[in-house]
Design a protein around this motif. Structure first.
Motif, PDB file in Angstrom:
ATOM      1  N   UNK A 170     -12.887   9.883  -2.622  1.00  0.00           N
ATOM      2  CA  UNK A 170     -11.928  10.111  -3.698  1.00  0.00           C
ATOM      3  C   UNK A 170     -10.574   9.459  -3.434  1.00  0.00           C
ATOM      4  N   UNK A 171     -10.568   8.462  -2.580  1.00  0.00           N
ATOM      5  CA  UNK A 171      -9.352   7.739  -2.223  1.00  0.00           C
ATOM      6  C   UNK A 171      -9.487   6.259  -2.563  1.00  0.00           C
ATOM      7  N   UNK A 172     -10.586   5.648  -2.132  1.00  0.00           N
ATOM      8  CA  UNK A 172     -10.808   4.226  -2.364  1.00  0.00           C
ATOM      9  C   UNK A 172     -11.534   4.003  -3.696  1.00  0.00           C
ATOM     10  N   UNK A 173     -11.260   2.893  -4.376  1.00  0.00           N
ATOM     11  CA  UNK A 173     -11.973   2.591  -5.616  1.00  0.00           C
ATOM     12  C   UNK A 173     -13.452   2.362  -5.355  1.00  0.00           C
ATOM     13  N   UNK A 174     -14.283   2.720  -6.328  1.00  0.00           N
ATOM     14  CA  UNK A 174     -15.709   2.445  -6.224  1.00  0.00           C
ATOM     15  C   UNK A 174     -15.961   0.957  -6.414  1.00  0.00           C
ATOM     16  N   UNK A 175     -17.170   0.529  -6.108  1.00  0.00           N
ATOM     17  CA  UNK A 175     -17.518  -0.883  -6.292  1.00  0.00           C
ATOM     18  C   UNK A 175     -17.398  -1.289  -7.759  1.00  0.00           C
ATOM     19  N   UNK A 211      -5.195   5.575  -2.708  1.00  0.00           N
ATOM     20  CA  UNK A 211      -4.253   6.687  -2.571  1.00  0.00           C
ATOM     21  C   UNK A 211      -4.092   7.067  -1.100  1.00  0.00           C
ATOM     22  N   UNK A 212      -2.848   7.195  -0.664  1.00  0.00           N
ATOM     23  CA  UNK A 212      -2.552   7.611   0.707  1.00  0.00           C
ATOM     24  C   UNK A 212      -2.324   9.121   0.708  1.00  0.00           C
ATOM     25  N   UNK A 213      -3.419   9.865   0.599  1.00  0.00           N
ATOM     26  CA  UNK A 213      -3.315  11.315   0.457  1.00  0.00           C
ATOM     27  C   UNK A 213      -2.940  12.011   1.759  1.00  0.00           C
ATOM     28  N   UNK A 214      -3.007  11.283   2.879  1.00  0.00           N
ATOM     29  CA  UNK A 214      -2.542  11.875   4.135  1.00  0.00           C
ATOM     30  C   UNK A 214      -1.042  12.159   4.074  1.00  0.00           C
ATOM     31  N   UNK A 215      -0.347  11.463   3.191  1.00  0.00           N
ATOM     32  CA  UNK A 215       1.082  11.710   2.987  1.00  0.00           C
ATOM     33  C   UNK A 215       1.326  12.886   2.042  1.00  0.00           C
ATOM     34  N   UNK A 216       0.243  13.355   1.389  1.00  0.00           N
ATOM     35  CA  UNK A 216       0.386  14.367   0.360  1.00  0.00           C
ATOM     36  C   UNK A 216       0.448  13.721  -1.011  1.00  0.00           C
ATOM     37  N   UNK A 217      -0.064  14.398  -2.027  1.00  0.00           N
ATOM     38  CA  UNK A 217      -0.132  13.819  -3.371  1.00  0.00           C
ATOM     39  C   UNK A 217       1.252  13.483  -3.925  1.00  0.00           C
ATOM     40  N   UNK A 252       0.791  -1.218   0.000  1.00  0.00           N
ATOM     41  CA  UNK A 252       0.000   0.000   0.000  1.00  0.00           C
ATOM     42  C   UNK A 252       0.825   1.270   0.000  1.00  0.00           C
ATOM     43  N   UNK A 253       1.880   1.305   0.816  1.00  0.00           N
ATOM     44  CA  UNK A 253       2.696   2.508   0.939  1.00  0.00           C
ATOM     45  C   UNK A 253       4.118   2.133   1.327  1.00  0.00           C
ATOM     46  N   UNK A 254       5.060   2.964   0.907  1.00  0.00           N
ATOM     47  CA  UNK A 254       6.461   2.781   1.299  1.00  0.00           C
ATOM     48  C   UNK A 254       6.780   3.548   2.578  1.00  0.00           C
ATOM     49  N   UNK A 255       5.840   4.354   3.045  1.00  0.00           N
ATOM     50  CA  UNK A 255       6.049   5.096   4.287  1.00  0.00           C
ATOM     51  C   UNK A 255       5.791   4.196   5.484  1.00  0.00           C
ATOM     52  N   UNK A 256       6.656   4.268   6.478  1.00  0.00           N
ATOM     53  CA  UNK A 256       6.530   3.426   7.668  1.00  0.00           C
ATOM     54  C   UNK A 256       6.752   4.271   8.920  1.00  0.00           C
ATOM     55  N   UNK A 257       6.319   3.710  10.048  1.00  0.00           N
ATOM     56  CA  UNK A 257       6.533   4.354  11.348  1.00  0.00           C
ATOM     57  C   UNK A 257       7.334   3.399  12.223  1.00  0.00           C
ATOM     58  N   UNK A 258       8.468   3.887  12.708  1.00  0.00           N
ATOM     59  CA  UNK A 258       9.359   3.077  13.530  1.00  0.00           C
ATOM     60  C   UNK A 258       9.211   3.507  14.989  1.00  0.00           C
ATOM     61  N   UNK A 259       8.863   2.558  15.835  1.00  0.00           N
ATOM     62  CA  UNK A 259       8.675   2.843  17.255  1.00  0.00           C
ATOM     63  C   UNK A 259      10.028   3.140  17.906  1.00  0.00           C
ATOM     64  N   UNK A 260      10.170   4.316  18.473  1.00  0.00           N
ATOM     65  CA  UNK A 260      11.452   4.706  19.071  1.00  0.00           C
ATOM     66  C   UNK A 260      11.852   3.774  20.215  1.00  0.00           C
TER      67      UNK A 260
END
Length: 338
Positions: free
Chosen positions: A253-258, A200-206, A140-148
């Motif tokens: 406008x992020x997820x595909x329609x049925x 689309x992971x728009x929370x990351x920005x387009x 889904x995304x290449x962005x990850x969160x690493x727990x400190x």
């Protein structure tokens, strides 16, 4: 007027969209094959479609896995028979216990229940993985969160303070290296289909979303080039380059329609299923629909005859092709006698 030549093509010859032809993947998934699906929400959508049409498909037991590192970590953990312990859990502000590698649906106010759910999910994966002939993985995304606290990449942040994590973007080399080990190890004897989620992971920005998807696609390209049993299905391209219109997205406008998911599903079945499975698919869909239909005149003679024909055909397919219609047959028999 005799020599008039229009400077535009006739409408009947115009191409109004770029239709992508998906070549057969060579995976030949049949009704007697077990399929494991892992990854983002799109993997869940494909799994639901397969289950509705009676394929032996399971997956995402611990919840959606949006990034390649978390999906790989889960497969590696499935190789370890040791159960997870309560020491791995954390507690949120509301007093619920959760695991950073699992969805919130597995959380609970009782830590014993929470870790029990997580271990049950791991157990299902451990039991299914050896039997699966095909594994479908959606990045889904290449962005990850690493727990400190631990330095590990988490599958779910569980709405914990942002200061608890370092946000990073995986590289092509990191993804390819990690999944190369899996493809040469526990996935070596399986057909593996990679997809990049069209969500689309728009929370990351387009711009960051575009870069993320590009990294995922290049990484998958590296893997399919190295391993003959790894394949790519262009789910993302089908939505962004073929359909290419906001009317094929849901209201967010992020997820595909049925409708869009249905189109991608049609392309997937043509590329991934065996010839026999493709032949049976329309009839299976019809039988499943007939078994769920509730007519206004239930109990009439015509309704009873249709029910009997449907049940008889299901039993024949179950006997000859291994398609499990047991739930539908049981429900119809109950309706018939009640």
């Amino acid at each position: 007027m005799k020599n008039f030549r229009p400077n535009f093509p006739y409408l009947c010859s115009m191409k109004l969209r770029t239709e992508i032809h998906v070549a057969p993947l060579g995976t030949d998934i049949g009704y007697d094959d077990t399929v494991l699906l892992l990854g983002s929400c799109f993997a869940d959508e494909m799994r639901r479609r397969m289950q509705e049409l009676k394929f032996r498909a399971e997956g995402n037991f611990t919840g959606p896995l949006f990034n390649p590192a978390s999906a790989a970590a889960l497969l590696r953990r499935a190789q370890d028979p040791a159960p997870a312990t309560q020491a791995e859990l954390r507690q949120d502000a509301d007093g619920w216990w959760f695991h950073y590698d699992a969805n919130t649906l597995l959380s609970d106010p009782d830590p014993a229940v929470a870790i029990g759910r997580y271990n049950e999910a791991l157990g299902k994966l451990r039991e299914l993985l050896p039997r699966a002939r095909c594994v479908v993985v959606t990045f889904g995304t290449a962005w990850v969160y690493r727990l400190k606290e631990t330095g590990r990449i988490v599958a779910n942040c569980h709405k914990q303070p942002q200061a608890s994590f370092d946000r990073e973007r995986l590289t092509v080399e990191e993804i390819a290296a990690e999944w190369s080990q899996l493809l040469a190890g526990p996935l070596a004897e399986k057909q593996v289909i990679f997809t990049v989620s069209p969500i689309r992971h728009l929370s990351d920005g387009a711009e960051e979303n575009s870069l993320s998807k590009a990294i995922l696609r290049v990484a998958v390209g590296e893997l399919t080039q190295r391993f003959g049993h790894a394949h790519y299905f262009p789910a993302c391209e089908l939505l962004t380059d073929d359909l290419r219109d906001y009317r094929f997205y849901a209201e967010d406008l992020v997820h595909p329609s049925r409708q869009a998911v249905g189109y991608v599903w049609e392309k997937f079945t043509a590329a991934a299923l065996s010839a026999r499975a493709q032949e049976l698919l329309p009839e299976v869909e019809q039988l499943v629909g007939q078994s769920a239909h509730r007519p206004r005149r239930a109990g009439s003679e015509s309704w009873r005859k249709l029910r009997c024909r449907t049940a008889d055909r299901m039993k024949a397919l179950q006997r000859n092709d291994g398609i499990d219609f047991s739930q539908e047959i049981t429900r119809m028999e109950y309706d018939f006698f009640h």
